[in-house]
Design an enzyme around this catalytic site. Structure first.
Site, PDB file in Angstrom:
ATOM      1  N   HIS A  75       0.867  -1.180   0.000  1.00  0.00           N
ATOM      2  CA  HIS A  75       0.000   0.000   0.000  1.00  0.00           C
ATOM      3  C   HIS A  75       0.905   1.232   0.000  1.00  0.00           C
ATOM      4  O   HIS A  75       2.011   1.176   0.531  1.00  0.00           O
ATOM      5  CB  HIS A  75      -0.841  -0.065   1.283  1.00  0.00           C
ATOM      6  CG  HIS A  75      -1.889   0.995   1.411  1.00  0.00           C
ATOM      7  ND1 HIS A  75      -1.602   2.271   1.827  1.00  0.00           N
ATOM      8  CD2 HIS A  75      -3.232   0.960   1.207  1.00  0.00           C
ATOM      9  CE1 HIS A  75      -2.724   2.975   1.871  1.00  0.00           C
ATOM     10  NE2 HIS A  75      -3.727   2.211   1.501  1.00  0.00           N
ATOM     11  N   LYS A 116     -10.382  -0.197  10.823  1.00  0.00           N
ATOM     12  CA  LYS A 116     -10.618  -1.378   9.990  1.00  0.00           C
ATOM     13  C   LYS A 116     -11.032  -2.583  10.835  1.00  0.00           C
ATOM     14  O   LYS A 116     -11.188  -3.688  10.318  1.00  0.00           O
ATOM     15  CB  LYS A 116      -9.352  -1.731   9.195  1.00  0.00           C
ATOM     16  CG  LYS A 116      -8.965  -0.690   8.141  1.00  0.00           C
ATOM     17  CD  LYS A 116      -7.823  -1.196   7.306  1.00  0.00           C
ATOM     18  CE  LYS A 116      -7.065  -0.109   6.574  1.00  0.00           C
ATOM     19  NZ  LYS A 116      -7.761   0.494   5.446  1.00  0.00           N
ATOM     20  N   CYS A 124      -4.872   2.614  -3.507  1.00  0.00           N
ATOM     21  CA  CYS A 124      -3.626   3.110  -2.884  1.00  0.00           C
ATOM     22  C   CYS A 124      -2.479   2.135  -3.105  1.00  0.00           C
ATOM     23  O   CYS A 124      -1.632   1.942  -2.229  1.00  0.00           O
ATOM     24  CB  CYS A 124      -3.804   3.392  -1.393  1.00  0.00           C
ATOM     25  SG  CYS A 124      -5.040   4.636  -1.063  1.00  0.00           S
ATOM     26  N   ASP A 180       3.295  -4.359   8.172  1.00  0.00           N
ATOM     27  CA  ASP A 180       2.078  -3.579   7.987  1.00  0.00           C
ATOM     28  C   ASP A 180       0.911  -4.555   8.166  1.00  0.00           C
ATOM     29  O   ASP A 180       0.590  -5.332   7.261  1.00  0.00           O
ATOM     30  CB  ASP A 180       2.075  -2.947   6.595  1.00  0.00           C
ATOM     31  CG  ASP A 180       0.775  -2.213   6.308  1.00  0.00           C
ATOM     32  OD1 ASP A 180      -0.148  -2.292   7.137  1.00  0.00           O
ATOM     33  OD2 ASP A 180       0.690  -1.582   5.245  1.00  0.00           O
ATOM     34  N   GLN A 188      -4.249  -5.055   7.289  1.00  0.00           N
ATOM     35  CA  GLN A 188      -5.265  -5.983   6.767  1.00  0.00           C
ATOM     36  C   GLN A 188      -5.203  -7.355   7.445  1.00  0.00           C
ATOM     37  O   GLN A 188      -5.883  -8.278   6.996  1.00  0.00           O
ATOM     38  CB  GLN A 188      -5.095  -6.161   5.245  1.00  0.00           C
ATOM     39  CG  GLN A 188      -5.270  -4.885   4.434  1.00  0.00           C
ATOM     40  CD  GLN A 188      -6.707  -4.342   4.451  1.00  0.00           C
ATOM     41  OE1 GLN A 188      -7.641  -4.973   4.965  1.00  0.00           O
ATOM     42  NE2 GLN A 188      -6.883  -3.151   3.906  1.00  0.00           N
TER      43      GLN A 188
END
Ligand code: 7TS
Length: 404
Positions: free
Chosen positions: A122, A223, A361, A199, A202
């Site tokens: 991303h 999220k 993104c 990261d 997600q």
């Protein structure tokens, strides 16, 4: 829907007031919806004990401080950190990555060093490292992806050398859905003395995710059923102790003279100014809610929905799905031949189906896939097979509208 996944998605859906109508929400990778429990926890804070933290000695200020600190402990437990001292609240995953870029990387990465990322990042986990490389004279390198959308792990040995100072990698791709083998990457990176930033924007919301041996790990509250404006940087205590603060001012100090200042204890050294107390309260409530559902159940449910969606979408003539990784999160990106994804999303919206369209993104990745844009559906605990069926029906209507 039958309860085949340990989750009663219909009952869960009723916890989310925004989903009380017919809306089919398939954009949780962008932001999830919020259950009553989270909304109420934040309302209660504002209605009953709103006060600044770490200051007053009166009752509601102590109550707010306790709730704010308890939220750090809750997050630490949820991701397996050793203590709340390793949990820094920021605005979102993006800010957490920037904190590491400014406070850690600018001090530790030198000319001739290398930062390794993947081709599926991303922008949030790419642009800050481009900045660090330009500023320091370090080189940005990439782990490639294969035709299925998986990392080419065999290249890692060549790519990671004593020059590699940082490996910054997404746990789950927000476009391809690929679940990366983080343990393997960390093991390889540590062999050459590189630090690893994961990261987890997600992954933490969607599966049991522990920090393990990661040096840094980031995610966003919004999220994972929490509010916007609160995110998390986890970092190993030893790193945080050596790092200079990112922001300077109130709250992050222990003692100040006109000339000098000493820093506060962890994690407050990295939390300058009045923090997002309501956000912290909401995030703690969100974690409580997800724990009630069970993260294994979340993963199993999304796996089931994703398999079902791929099966259904694959039967539609003209649909191309991007990425066929073996381990996949609850994300399916696709295009319908002859229809721009924005136009497709717009017609789907006429049928109450919310999907994201665009570059997600991840412009370089989309370019590498040979497309400028695509549509993407992403699932969460409140989605059902009926939602997938509604998507398929709506795509059928779109095909008629566009004559494809
Ligand atoms: N990393 C990944 C893997 C992401 O998917 C996102 C957001 C971010 C970082 C940034 O999160 P933020 O909360 O700081 O903005 N992904 C998306 C998406 O897929 N659609 O909208 C936002």
């Amino acid at each position: 829907m039958k309860r085949t996944t340990g989750i009663d998605a219909r009952r869960i859906r009723s916890d989310f007031p925004i989903l009380s109508g017919r809306m089919v929400y398939l954009d949780s990778a962008a932001t999830s919806q919020k259950p009553n429990k989270v909304i109420e926890a934040m309302n209660t804070y504002y209605k009953k004990y709103n006060a600044n933290v770490h200051r007053g000695v009166y009752r509601i200020s102590e109550e707010a401080t306790e709730a704010y600190e308890a939220a750090h402990r809750k997050v630490a437990d949820f991701i397996g950190a050793q203590s709340h001292e390793e949990i820094i609240f920021v605005r979102n995953a993006t800010e957490a990555i920037n904190l590491v870029a400014y406070s850690w990387a600018l001090a530790n990465v030198k000319k001739g060093d290398e930062i390794l990322v993947t081709r599926m990042e991303h922008h949030s986990n790419l642009v800050p490292w481009q900045f660090v490389c330009k500023k320091t004279g370090a080189k940005l390198k990439f782990i490639e992806i294969d035709k299925n959308g998986e990392l080419v792990y065999d290249d890692m040995g060549k790519l990671m050398t004593s020059r590699t100072k940082l490996v910054a990698v997404t746990h789950v791709s927000n476009v391809l859905g690929t679940v990366n083998d983080i343990s393997r990457i960390i093991k390889e990176a540590h062999k050459v003395g590189a630090r690893v930033l994961v990261d987890a924007a997600q992954s933490v919301p969607h599966m049991p995710a522990r920090v393990g041996d990661a040096d840094f790990l980031v995610f966003s509250g919004h999220k994972m059923c929490g509010p916007t404006g609160i995110g998390v940087l986890y970092a190993k205590r030893a790193h945080l102790e050596k790092m200079e603060p990112f922001l300077y001012g109130g709250d992050m100090i222990s003692r100040v003279t006109y000339e000098n200042a000493e820093w506060n204890a962890l994690p407050w050294k990295f939390e300058a100014g009045t923090p997002n107390v309501a956000g912290a309260v909401g995030l703690a409530a969100a974690i409580g809610y997800l724990e009630g559902v069970g993260m294994e159940n979340v993963r199993t449910h999304e796996r089931m929905l994703t398999e079902y969606a791929i099966k259904k979408l694959s039967t539609i003539k003209g649909v191309t799905i991007y990425g066929r990784p073996r381990e996949r999160g609850g994300v399916v990106a696709f295009n319908l031949a002859g229809v721009h994804p924005h136009d497709l999303a717009s017609v789907l919206d006429d049928y109450n189906v919310c999907v994201r369209a665009g570059h997600h993104c991840a412009q370089p990745l989309l370019n590498a896939l040979g497309v400028g844009a695509c549509a993407r559906v992403s699932f969460y605990i409140y989605n059902t097979r009926d939602d997938v069926d509604a998507l398929v029906v709506a795509i059928g209507k779109a095909k008629k509208v566009f004559g494809v």
